[in-house]
Design a protein around this motif. Sequence first.
Motif, short mmCIF file in Angstrom:
data_model
loop_
_atom_site.label_atom_id
_atom_site.label_comp_id
_atom_site.label_asym_id
_atom_site.label_seq_id
_atom_site.Cartn_x
_atom_site.Cartn_y
_atom_site.Cartn_z
N THR A 272 -0.46 9.35 -8.78
CA THR A 272 -0.64 10.79 -9.02
C THR A 272 -1.50 11.41 -7.93
O THR A 272 -1.18 12.48 -7.39
CB THR A 272 -1.31 11.01 -10.40
N ARG A 273 -2.59 10.71 -7.60
CA ARG A 273 -3.49 11.24 -6.58
C ARG A 273 -2.77 11.40 -5.24
O ARG A 273 -2.87 12.42 -4.57
CB ARG A 273 -4.73 10.34 -6.43
N SER A 274 -2.02 10.39 -4.86
CA SER A 274 -1.30 10.47 -3.58
C SER A 274 -0.29 11.62 -3.58
O SER A 274 -0.16 12.33 -2.58
CB SER A 274 -0.56 9.16 -3.30
N LEU A 275 0.43 11.77 -4.68
CA LEU A 275 1.42 12.85 -4.74
C LEU A 275 0.74 14.21 -4.71
O LEU A 275 1.23 15.15 -4.08
CB LEU A 275 2.29 12.70 -6.00
N LYS B 181 1.72 10.19 3.46
CA LYS B 181 2.76 10.67 4.38
C LYS B 181 4.14 10.19 3.95
O LYS B 181 5.11 10.95 3.95
CB LYS B 181 2.48 10.14 5.80
N LEU B 182 4.21 8.92 3.63
CA LEU B 182 5.49 8.35 3.22
C LEU B 182 5.98 9.01 1.93
O LEU B 182 7.16 9.35 1.80
CB LEU B 182 5.35 6.84 3.01
N LEU B 183 5.06 9.25 0.99
CA LEU B 183 5.45 9.88 -0.28
C LEU B 183 5.90 11.32 -0.04
O LEU B 183 6.86 11.79 -0.65
CB LEU B 183 4.30 9.81 -1.29
N ALA B 184 5.20 12.02 0.84
CA ALA B 184 5.58 13.40 1.14
C ALA B 184 7.00 13.45 1.71
O ALA B 184 7.77 14.37 1.42
CB ALA B 184 4.59 14.00 2.14
N THR C 113 9.47 11.03 1.29
CA THR C 113 10.55 10.44 0.49
C THR C 113 10.71 11.07 -0.89
O THR C 113 11.78 11.00 -1.47
CB THR C 113 10.33 8.92 0.30
N VAL C 114 9.64 11.66 -1.44
CA VAL C 114 9.75 12.28 -2.76
C VAL C 114 9.92 13.79 -2.56
O VAL C 114 8.98 14.49 -2.21
CB VAL C 114 8.50 11.99 -3.62
N GLN C 115 11.16 14.26 -2.77
CA GLN C 115 11.47 15.66 -2.55
C GLN C 115 10.96 16.53 -3.70
O GLN C 115 10.76 16.03 -4.80
CB GLN C 115 12.99 15.86 -2.44
N GLY C 116 10.79 17.82 -3.43
CA GLY C 116 10.45 18.77 -4.49
C GLY C 116 8.96 18.89 -4.70
O GLY C 116 8.19 18.01 -4.34
N ASN C 117 8.57 20.01 -5.33
CA ASN C 117 7.15 20.26 -5.54
C ASN C 117 6.67 19.86 -6.92
O ASN C 117 5.48 19.69 -7.15
CB ASN C 117 6.85 21.75 -5.34
N ARG C 118 7.63 19.73 -7.86
CA ARG C 118 7.24 19.35 -9.22
C ARG C 118 7.74 17.95 -9.53
O ARG C 118 8.92 17.65 -9.43
CB ARG C 118 7.85 20.32 -10.22
N ILE C 119 6.81 17.11 -9.92
CA ILE C 119 7.13 15.70 -10.16
C ILE C 119 6.78 15.34 -11.59
O ILE C 119 5.68 15.65 -12.06
CB ILE C 119 6.29 14.78 -9.23
N ALA C 120 7.71 14.67 -12.28
CA ALA C 120 7.41 14.12 -13.61
C ALA C 120 7.50 12.60 -13.51
O ALA C 120 8.57 12.05 -13.30
CB ALA C 120 8.40 14.65 -14.65
N ILE C 121 6.34 11.94 -13.63
CA ILE C 121 6.32 10.48 -13.58
C ILE C 121 6.55 9.94 -14.98
O ILE C 121 5.90 10.37 -15.94
CB ILE C 121 4.96 9.94 -13.06
N GLY D 15 0.78 -1.24 0.00
CA GLY D 15 0.00 0.00 0.00
C GLY D 15 0.81 1.28 0.00
O GLY D 15 0.29 2.35 0.32
N LEU D 16 2.09 1.22 -0.39
CA LEU D 16 2.92 2.42 -0.30
C LEU D 16 2.51 3.50 -1.30
O LEU D 16 2.69 4.69 -1.04
CB LEU D 16 4.40 2.07 -0.50
N LEU D 17 1.95 3.09 -2.44
CA LEU D 17 1.54 4.11 -3.43
C LEU D 17 0.38 4.96 -2.93
O LEU D 17 0.11 6.03 -3.46
CB LEU D 17 1.16 3.46 -4.77
N LYS D 18 -0.29 4.46 -1.90
CA LYS D 18 -1.42 5.22 -1.33
C LYS D 18 -1.01 5.92 -0.04
O LYS D 18 -1.83 6.57 0.60
CB LYS D 18 -2.59 4.28 -1.07
N ASP D 19 0.25 5.76 0.33
CA ASP D 19 0.72 6.29 1.62
C ASP D 19 1.21 7.72 1.43
O ASP D 19 2.39 7.97 1.15
CB ASP D 19 1.84 5.37 2.12
#
Length: 373
Positions: free
Chosen positions: A67-70, A39-42, A44-52, A33-37
């Motif tokens: 995308t929704r979680s981010l 808090k964990l994504l906030a 571990t994934v630095q920066g405000n702009r993300i390109a998947i 369930g990490l893709l829905k987590d």
Amino acid sequence: NRIRKDNPTMNSKNTHLKVDLGERSYPIEIGTGLLKDVKLLARTVQGNRIAIITNTVVAPLYLESLTRSLNEAGKQVISLVLPDGEQEKNWESLMKVFDFLMEHKCDRKTTLVALGGGVIGDMTGYAAASFMRGVPFVQVPTTLLAEVDSSVGGKTGINHPLGKNMIGAFYQPEAVIADTSTLNTLPDKELIAGLAEVIKYGAIIDAGFFEWLEKNIEKLLNREDEALVYAIRRSCEIKADIVRQDERESTGLRAILNFGHTFGHAIEAGLGYGQWLHGEAVGCGMVMAADLSARMGWLDESFGNRIRMLVKKAGLPVVAPALGAERWIELMQVDKKNIGGEIQFVLLKALGKAVVAKVPEDMLLATLKECVA
Ligand code: NAD
Ligand code: MG
């Protein structure tokens, strides 16, 4: 209390470890369930702009939820969906990534997120290493092979028409997020191919882990979360530890990760790439390397049999295709590990103890005779 129950992040099986590389250290998060987590994504994934960066197979399954979680973590997200497949791990796809980043006016602070298997991970990592001379990137591996192998260690790159992985860079991610829930949609064949690399870690470094695998292989084949999380964690620990000591494959230690790969590459190349999956060829290659180790008088035959049994139980092939001895040797001579044309094998001195060595030709021929159909 209610929030706790509904929140997959509270899953007690989830775990993390650190790849220790000084200022380039990074965490590996493993669990369900990490893709829905959020808090964990906030965290571990630095920066405000993300390109998947992802592909046409993985996007319909996981792009929306990531995308929704981010977004919920407060990040702006854009995404690029590339065609699927090893044959797409090339210069044209890499250019598509650069075009996309340029068109969206991405800058040095844009974080690239690789959502997919090893192909997407290797390619996105290389794009991150070269775009504006390096932007942060995060690996979100969705195949077992990527979760235990390709997402860890910083090897990134693409294929050249004349050779696999010939263009690339060492470039470490900011984090690896291995959500084992994504493995539920993975075809059996791909799961099994990933298990070959897991078995490899036990064989070369950790006899105790090998024994655990012998007892728990069914659970892994049934995709039981707890077993998967443990196997992925132990595999990542072992790889991370080897990478920490030999990040750029300069001391020879990192070469032991190629156990089963010299024979395996010959199978892949000899049959034509894509006939056998890489993991299938490595599974069979480990059986062959164990046979050769026993012939050298290093490995007790009973250990060789255990390797064969486990590889077989995992659903991997244990009998190699007939290519002809001469062709076998020719194919193994082009291996990247070799120095001056002499074939370097990764062999076992014991279960859990690997060495790199050359072998007399008559021993190699005997192994080929024994293990080939
Ligand atoms: P892959 O990326 O091609 O994935 C296998 C297939 O599974 C693809 O069709 C993919 O789209 C699909 N898929 C991915 N996730 C899925 C999911 N959750 N559900 C359903 N389908 C899914 O192959 P791979 O085995 O992950 O990786 C192989 C690549 O990794 C090779 O290019 C190899 O060179 C590279 N590799 C790199 C390293 C390294 O250290 N960088 C190590 C090992 C392998
Ligand atoms: Mg491999």
